[in-house]
Design a protein around this motif. Structure first.
Motif, short mmCIF file in Angstrom:
data_model
loop_
_atom_site.label_atom_id
_atom_site.label_comp_id
_atom_site.label_asym_id
_atom_site.label_seq_id
_atom_site.Cartn_x
_atom_site.Cartn_y
_atom_site.Cartn_z
N UNK A 108 34.32 25.36 55.62
CA UNK A 108 35.65 25.90 55.06
C UNK A 108 36.50 24.81 55.08
N UNK A 109 37.12 24.82 54.06
CA UNK A 109 38.10 23.29 53.91
C UNK A 109 39.76 23.88 54.13
N UNK A 110 40.10 25.00 53.44
CA UNK A 110 41.25 25.49 53.39
C UNK A 110 41.63 27.05 53.09
N UNK A 159 34.21 23.59 46.37
CA UNK A 159 34.39 24.92 45.61
C UNK A 159 35.74 25.72 46.21
N UNK A 160 36.60 25.84 45.15
CA UNK A 160 37.79 26.41 45.10
C UNK A 160 38.06 27.63 44.67
N UNK A 182 42.07 28.46 48.59
CA UNK A 182 40.89 28.61 49.27
C UNK A 182 39.85 27.63 48.93
N UNK A 183 39.28 27.03 49.99
CA UNK A 183 38.35 25.79 49.51
C UNK A 183 37.14 25.79 50.60
N UNK A 184 36.18 25.43 49.97
CA UNK A 184 34.81 25.53 50.71
C UNK A 184 33.93 24.13 50.21
#
Lengths: 503, 416
Positions: free
Chosen positions: A35-37, A394-395, A490-492
């Protein structure tokens, strides 16, 4: 049964014959989902309460303040241009008047402190018996409110007597009527019989008189506005002015008038954009009239609001980088109304620019001029080269704003990326986000880097240039800053990583 | 370092669920040994058979031992396959994971005689028992091989566990009592009992293991709660009742009820360790050094007990002049570190081509907690001395590449 011996013997042999290979670690790939953000970026976060605010409808609004002053009024110039010669003095006493008005017809005095000025008087053709002649000016006062008295004697008979008026005041302090003539009285000593000519009197006031504090009337009297410079300077980052057009703005000038005269304000707004294009707009009210400025009262200044809203849009169409007032002036026409002023009086202008973010978006490629340069540490380069197989970002983006956009990222191992020249960069990634009107839910953006693209990051230097463009709206859209106006990001990161033994 | 880690991992994988054995010689028969145990060993298997006709039966210290390490999933063949591959492809990964049924369970067990003798119908003996177990959820290996491809991974004590127990027993047993009031139409039934004082050396029990790991667009969350009880120094007891009867000249049957009142109370040094790791809403973009909370608290606690749940064992032994055959069934009443709540059968045969040279073979049928195994043993027997060496192969007919564990047992008794 003796064959039973064979079984355990064979087992032992088999067990001891097992080969246990030297432990060496194989390599394999694993998929990591990191999970990025997960953040919501509110438009309201842009509000700094100074330059960016929200209005009563929660519309994001850019504001700017400024101020300017007129010059201090200074001394009021009065040119009587009086030249009265050959007034006969008969007997021992004479009361008469001399017309005393501004030759330009602009200034009429009810009361004035004289800062500078002279007039001249002369007695000639004197009767030999005359020893002294006294002149009393009933409209001019000295320090103790005593009338100005000039005395002539044989020493200066026949010569022009120059009287310095500095420090005197003209009229009474609370006078409500203008004075257009001087009331003068002559006393001859010793007294001569009635009808005997004592002398001929000449009077001149040809030079301008400078008034300090003043009461009276002013007609067609202009006050120039000091050069205010730019009252608004707008910096559009990344040439944003080519991609948007502001639809609405308001310029309000709050004028504080310390001068006891009303006036009519006239002037123009001059807007200049970064291409040198100029747009000039007359400062007029909604009815096309100049703004009227009320006089200050005896007790203090008066404040007047001068709003420009009805036609400021015309000026914004060129997306100006600076706006200023040119040819600004205040024209006083008091008529018969007695006004007042001091040399230190002036007009103060507070500017307030209010530009709600109601914009029309244009499809224009905005290329960020600054090229980003990354220095990839050797250790990370090796890890990317050895372990990174592919990486995908992936956002999920929920865009609650009425703005859609496309962002482009250009990567290269050499500087000077030209976004129009594919040979100047290694690869480009594009992410497109629709506006809330087109898609109110989460929009998926998938940015995948394959192995070749990852190899760009195995070099010591990586350069990146960013460009974006808005989706054409056609009609104005309003950017609000309520709690419902945000971008939820949301980012992964999906990375396929090679696991292997470190050497 | 990674080679060592790999080696340790595979060594651990050789351990499997516990199959508590009571003496070293029982390994020869895959635990189908209830009616075969004589002399000192009868005190651990069926005290009803304590019946020294003359002399004294001695255990030679340490020489009677059994050691077992095994697991439920992996074998040498898998190990060789893995280490010989340069790269593990998807098929290789699937092959490894398919061998694991929910959990990679492993165990180590040891039983070492300290001293023992039997005379007439009684015995006095002591032995050291060591057991350890480790269960690792398949999901850990899944994470290692595939990465976090699922959004949620849940771990609990049913698939991840660890524990250890070491104790010494001092056992007194008497047997060969003929039950009275048995109708003459029924063959005589022998009875016996054994009582053991247990001296606990050390214990570790995982009381709680709960955790999860999730990663999604909403962030990564991790929680792991571990509660571990450890004790050093304890005292306890257990008892066994046994019955046996020769219902025909060739067929003997028996029954034991073991671990009665089985309990070790740890009271000398007892601690509870609470380990907690919590991380919520973790994102790479906002990660910091303290993105997780880690607590590791150890506190002295009062005494606690390690229960040894009762076990029921049924057995039958059939003798012919040149061989004998046995069938045992073991049913524990509850799963513990030393017992299993799931019943299992075992079958064994002893061949006597010559009286002094017994050849033994045993087959332990498996269950979900206990992999099947086969035993082989070779011994020497005379009036004065007995000794032998046996081994066991888990989930493979003979010890080899497919074996998922091995056991080695030995015995040495002297009869004076």
């Amino acid at each position: 049964m003796k064959k039973c011996y064979l079984l355990p013997i064979i087992t032992l042999i088999l067990l001891s014959a097992c080969e246990v290979k030297k432990p060496t670690m194989p390599s394999w790939t694993v998929d990591l989902n990191i999970p990025l953000i997960n953040d919501m970026f509110y438009v309201s976060d842009l509000v700094d309460s100074v330059n960016v605010v929200t209005d009563e409808h929660e519309v994001l609004t850019f504001v700017s303040n400024g101020e300017a002053n007129t010059n201090q009024f200074g001394n009021l110039s009065y040119s009587p241009m009086v030249d009265e010669e050959g007034i006969p003095i008969l007997g021992s006493e004479l009361n008469f008047t001399v017309p005393f008005e501004d030759s330009a017809g602009k200034v009429s005095v009810a009361y004035a402190e004289i800062a500078e000025g002279i007039f001249q008087s002369r007695f000639r053709n004197l009767n030999p018996d005359v020893q002294q002649i006294s002149l009393t000016f009933y409209d001019l006062y000295g320090e103790n409110n005593q009338n100005l008295v000039i005395t002539a004697n044989p020493d200066n008979f026949g010569n022009w007597i120059t009287t310095d008026l500095e420090g005197l005041h003209w009229g009474e302090a609370n006078a409500t009527q203008v004075i257009d003539e001087l009331h003068i009285s002559l006393q001859v000593s010793p007294a001569l019989p009635a009808g005997v000519q004592a002398a001929i009197f000449d009077f001149k006031a040809m030079d301008a008189i400078e008034f300090g504090e003043f009461r009276g009337t002013l007609q067609d009297y202009p006050i120039g506005l000091e050069d205010t410079g730019s009252i608004v300077n707008i910096e559009y980052p990344y040439n944003l002015n080519h991609a948007i057009t502001l639809q609405n703005a308001m310029l309000q000038i709050t004028l504080t008038n310390y001068i006891g005269f009303g006036s009519v304000f006239s002037g123009q707004l001059e807007a200049i954009n970064d291409e040198g294009e100029i747009y000039i707009l007359d400062i007029l009210d909604e009815n096309g009239n100049n703004f009227q400025i009320e006089p200050s009262s005896e007790t203090g200044p008066v404040t007047v609001d001068i709003p420009f809203q009805h036609n400021i849009n015309e000026l914004l169409q060129i997306m100006p980088t600076s706006i200023r007032i040119i040819n600004g002036s205040f024209l006083i026409n008091s008529g018969d109304n007695i006004g007042h002023l001091r040399p230190t009086d002036y007009m103060h202008l507070d500017y307030f620019i209010n530009a709600p973010l109601i914009i029309t978006l244009h499809n224009y490629d905005i290329v960020i001029k600054e090229e980003q340069e990354f220095n990839i540490p050797e250790e990370n380069r090796e890890r990317i080269q050895k372990n990174a197989v592919s990486v995908a970002l992936n956002l999920d983006i929920q865009n609650k704003l009425p703005i859609g956009a496309a962002a482009k990222l250009f990567f290269s191992n050499t500087p000077d990326i030209d976004t129009q020249n594919p040979a100047s960069y290694a690869f480009m990634k594009i992410a497109e986000i629709k506006s809330v009107n087109e898609d109110a839910g989460f929009q998926n953006v998938d940015l995948t880097l394959n192995e070749n693209e990852l190899n760009v990051f195995t070099a010591e230097q990586v350069y990146m240039r960013f460009a974006f463009s808005f989706n054409e709206t056609g009609t104005p859209v309003t950017i609000n800053a309520s709690t419902a106006d945000y971008i939820h990001l949301k980012g992964m990161v999906h990375a396929t990583v090679l696991i292997e033994e470190e050497n | 370092m990674k080679k060592l880690t790999l080696l340790i991992l595979f060594s651990l994988l050789l351990l499997t669920a516990l199959n508590a054995f009571n003496t070293g010689k029982s390994i020869f028969f895959a635990d189908s040994y209830m009616l075969r145990a004589k002399g000192v060993e009868a005190a651990y298997w069926n005290p009803a058979n304590l019946q020294q006709k003359k002399g004294i039966d001695f255990w030679v210290p340490v020489a009677n031992l059994g050691i077992c390490i095994n697991n439920n999933s992996l074998d040498l063949d898998t190990y060789n396959y893995v280490v010989s591959r340069d790269t593990l492809n998807e098929m290789d990964k699937r092959k490894i994971l398919d061998k694991i049924d929910g959990s990679l369970r492993s165990a180590v067990e040891g039983n070492i005689s300290i001293a023992g003798f039997a005379f007439d119908n009684m015995s006095l003996s002591s032995s050291l028992h060591l057991t350890g177990k480790l269960a690792l959820s398949e999901k850990y290996l899944d994470l290692l091989l595939y990465g976090n491809t699922d959004t949620l991974y849940v771990f609990n004590k049913s698939n991840t566990d660890a524990g250890g127990l070491a104790y010494v027993d001092i056992t007194f047993a008497m047997g060969n009592f003929t039950l009275p009031y048995i109708p003459k139409t029924i063959p005589p039934i022998r009875a016996g009992f054994a009582v053991s004082a247990l001296i606990g050396a050390g214990n570790a029990e995982m009381e709680e293991f709960n955790g999860y790991f999730s990663s999604s667009m909403e962030g990564a969350d991790l929680r792991q709660d571990i509660v571990l009880h450890t004790g050093i120094g304890g005292l306890g007891q257990k008892a066994m009742l046994g019955l046996a009867s020769d219902i025909t000249p060739n067929l003997e049957v028996g029954l034991t009820l073991d671990n009665l009142f089985g309990n070790i109370n740890w009271a000398f040094t007892t601690e509870e360790t609470n380990i907690q790791v919590v991380a919520n809403d973790v994102y790479a973009a906002n990660i910091s050094e303290d993105f997780y909370d880690y607590t590791n608290e150890t506190a002295d606690i009062g005494s606690y007990s390690t229960k040894l749940p009762p076990e029921l064992r049924l057995g039958a032994l059939y003798n012919i002049p040149w061989a004998n055959f046995s069938l045992d069934y073991l049913q524990g009443f509850k799963t513990s570190i030393a017992t299993s709540g799931i019943g299992r059968f075992s079958l064994a045969a002893q061949f006597l081509p010559w009286d002094f040279l017994p050849l033994n073979i045993g087959l332990g049928f498996g269950n979900s907690q206990y992999p099947w195994r086969i035993s082989y043993g070779l011994g020497y027997s005379s009036k004065k001395v007995e000794f032998g060496l046996g081994w066991q192969s888990v989930k493979n007919l003979i010890p080899g590449y497919k074996t998922k564990g091995i056991s080695i047992g030995s015995y040495l008794k002297v009869h004076i």
